[in-house]
Scaffold this motif. Sequence first.
Motif, PDB file in Angstrom:
ATOM      1  N   LEU A 163       5.837   7.037   1.195  1.00 35.86           N
ATOM      2  CA  LEU A 163       5.482   6.317   2.417  1.00 35.86           C
ATOM      3  C   LEU A 163       5.424   4.817   2.178  1.00 35.86           C
ATOM      4  CD1 LEU A 163       2.542   8.575   3.635  1.00 35.86           C
ATOM      5  CD2 LEU A 163       4.828   8.542   4.535  1.00 35.86           C
ATOM      6  N   LEU A 209       2.856   4.517   7.471  1.00 36.70           N
ATOM      7  CA  LEU A 209       1.818   5.082   8.349  1.00 36.70           C
ATOM      8  C   LEU A 209       0.956   3.978   8.938  1.00 36.70           C
ATOM      9  CD1 LEU A 209       0.292   8.294   6.805  1.00 36.70           C
ATOM     10  CD2 LEU A 209       1.387   8.013   8.983  1.00 36.70           C
ATOM     11  N   TYR A 210       0.686   2.946   8.126  1.00 37.07           N
ATOM     12  CA  TYR A 210      -0.086   1.804   8.609  1.00 37.07           C
ATOM     13  C   TYR A 210       0.631   1.149   9.782  1.00 37.07           C
ATOM     14  CZ  TYR A 210      -2.090  -2.893   8.567  1.00 37.07           C
ATOM     15  OH  TYR A 210      -2.661  -4.074   8.932  1.00 37.07           O
ATOM     16  N   PHE A 221       2.810   2.514  11.732  1.00 34.10           N
ATOM     17  CA  PHE A 221       2.797   3.446  12.858  1.00 34.10           C
ATOM     18  C   PHE A 221       1.445   3.402  13.560  1.00 34.10           C
ATOM     19  CE2 PHE A 221       2.967   7.936  14.473  1.00 34.10           C
ATOM     20  CZ  PHE A 221       3.995   7.700  15.355  1.00 34.10           C
ATOM     21  N   ALA A 222       0.367   3.334  12.759  1.00 32.37           N
ATOM     22  CA  ALA A 222      -0.977   3.286  13.334  1.00 32.37           C
ATOM     23  C   ALA A 222      -1.159   2.010  14.145  1.00 32.37           C
ATOM     24  CB  ALA A 222      -2.024   3.376  12.226  1.00 32.37           C
ATOM     25  N   ILE A 227       0.830  -1.204   0.000  1.00 29.99           N
ATOM     26  CA  ILE A 227       0.000   0.000   0.000  1.00 29.99           C
ATOM     27  C   ILE A 227       0.862   1.251   0.000  1.00 29.99           C
ATOM     28  CG2 ILE A 227      -1.972  -1.090   1.075  1.00 29.99           C
ATOM     29  CD1 ILE A 227      -1.155   0.066   3.695  1.00 29.99           C
ATOM     30  N   ASN A 228       0.237   2.363  -0.447  1.00 29.28           N
ATOM     31  CA  ASN A 228       0.941   3.640  -0.561  1.00 29.28           C
ATOM     32  C   ASN A 228       1.416   4.170   0.775  1.00 29.28           C
ATOM     33  OD1 ASN A 228       0.943   4.113  -3.243  1.00 29.28           O
ATOM     34  ND2 ASN A 228      -1.035   5.156  -3.277  1.00 29.28           N
ATOM     35  N   VAL A 229       0.627   3.933   1.829  1.00 30.23           N
ATOM     36  CA  VAL A 229       0.928   4.545   3.122  1.00 30.23           C
ATOM     37  C   VAL A 229       1.439   3.485   4.094  1.00 30.23           C
ATOM     38  CG1 VAL A 229      -0.571   6.533   2.940  1.00 30.23           C
ATOM     39  CG2 VAL A 229      -1.507   4.366   3.667  1.00 30.23           C
ATOM     40  N   MET A 273       7.922  12.013  -7.551  1.00 28.43           N
ATOM     41  CA  MET A 273       6.474  12.102  -7.482  1.00 28.43           C
ATOM     42  C   MET A 273       5.971  12.449  -8.835  1.00 28.43           C
ATOM     43  SD  MET A 273       6.755  14.764  -4.355  1.00 28.43           S
ATOM     44  CE  MET A 273       7.703  13.801  -3.232  1.00 28.43           C
TER      45      MET A 273
END
Lengths: 203, 346
Positions: free
Chosen positions: B183, B126-127, B129-130, B121-123, B346
Amino acid sequence: MENIVVSTALFYLFSGILLLASVGVISTKNPVYAVLFLILAFINSAIIFLFLNAEFLAMLVVVVYVGAVAVLFLFVVMMLNVSQEERKNRFQKYTPLTLLLGVVVFLEIAYISISDDAYLTELSKTKNLSFKNNTVELGNIIYTDYALLFQLSGIILLVAMIGAIVLTLRSRVDTKKQNIKKQVDVKKSDVIEVVDVKSGEGA
Amino acid sequence: MNFIDNLGLTIFGTSEIAIAIVILLKIIAITLPLLISVAYLTYAERRVIGLIQLRKGPNVVGPFGLFQPFADALKLMSKETILPTGANKFLFLLAPMITFVLALIAWAVIPFDENNVLSDINVGILYLFAVSSLAVYGIIIAGWASNSRYAFLGALRSAAQMVSYEVSIGLIIISVLLCVGSLNLTDIVMAQKDIWFAIPLLPMFIMFFISTLAETNRAPFDLPEGESELVAGYFVEYSSMSFALFFLGEYANMILMSAITVTLFLGGWLPPFDIFPLNEIPNFLWFVIKVCFILFIFLWVRATTPRYRYDQLMRLGWKIFLPFSLLWVVLTSGFLVLFDLLPQNM
């Protein structure tokens, strides 16, 4: 075709859980359960963000609200002993105010979604969230179009933080603090004295 | 992973049910080795600490004591599950499940090799970290639901500790992300093709490792367990399988944190140098070797350092790690802008 049916069904499933959890937050008697319902509501709203392809916002909701804010809520609520009677009185006292707030927010949302006010449509520059990498897009928008608002919200948070510190900070005189520098700077000669004592003469 | 993909394609075809079956097989292919490594991590821990302390460690069950984890599992399963009086039964049983499940679901985004990841996944970061910020719930709910002073004190300590160190972990991750520009975990690994981030960001690497020690409640930051003052902290009331789930969750979290450290700083699956004898070793094996190395440091630290006092722990987190990692974010971004090294993908 089948995909749309499945995702619509899932959307209603998660928004149903979200609504039930929200009702749970305000109706349950035990405050710890209320916070746990709130966490469930947050997680479901994150999942609904995922349905909008807004994966960055979804993760931020989990990190910020579930991972930090709700932990502190839970922390406080577990340590307080809120009595049921008091809660009931307060509930009746604040009912008109909360109803008023609810109606105002509902009307605002309804107005934005129904009206074709040019100013409002101009305000929301991101009509569609389903671009490929919305982290990059969000970064571009926040740091260019809304840079000033972003900075302002940062300052508001900073002021709130300073306010919280000022409210809770009190200098106590009776606590014992460790002065790390002083402790590290101690030399052998400061604390140990080697004395030659002849046998039979020492105290 | 690719093997399972191909197998699924040949046996089940490309219908949606086939995709679901393939994903299920992949999940098993990740979870099963993970659980076995958790079992052997407990064995390795006792053997390594035994060696460091000039003892033998478990060496009786099977050759070199290799069947010890299975003996422990049998023992735990045959014990009685005790529900303390006054405990909140639903939450009491839910807490170990939360801990264990959260330790497992994070593995969905860890890349084991190029294109060898369950969900790219792109994030991704963050996943992770969550999920790691959710881990505190298992502990705090367990402490509250047990209706016991010791458990509650352990849970409070743990919650404050994990929330504090998450802040510096977040800032450290930001300084890595500044060098990557994405990310996505695969992108993070690929950005380290020329040089592992552990070298230019060495202070961050060390601080990240120390923060993971605090985040997983391991020695020298194992105050939530603090057996000398809190008996066993938040899981003092747990027994049998619910205790086993906490135990498995804690060790799975250790492996997960090592995997994150490897991905962020030690070049994931990449060999140290792209030269002949090193790049012949399969990439997946490099990943495992690096994770084992970090895990060994976990055990090494546990055997050799005394426990921190709680105020010292908080001082380290808030007064040293937080300002320093914030300063490093500013330094990194300043350096990248000054020498025009900002990633442009990007």
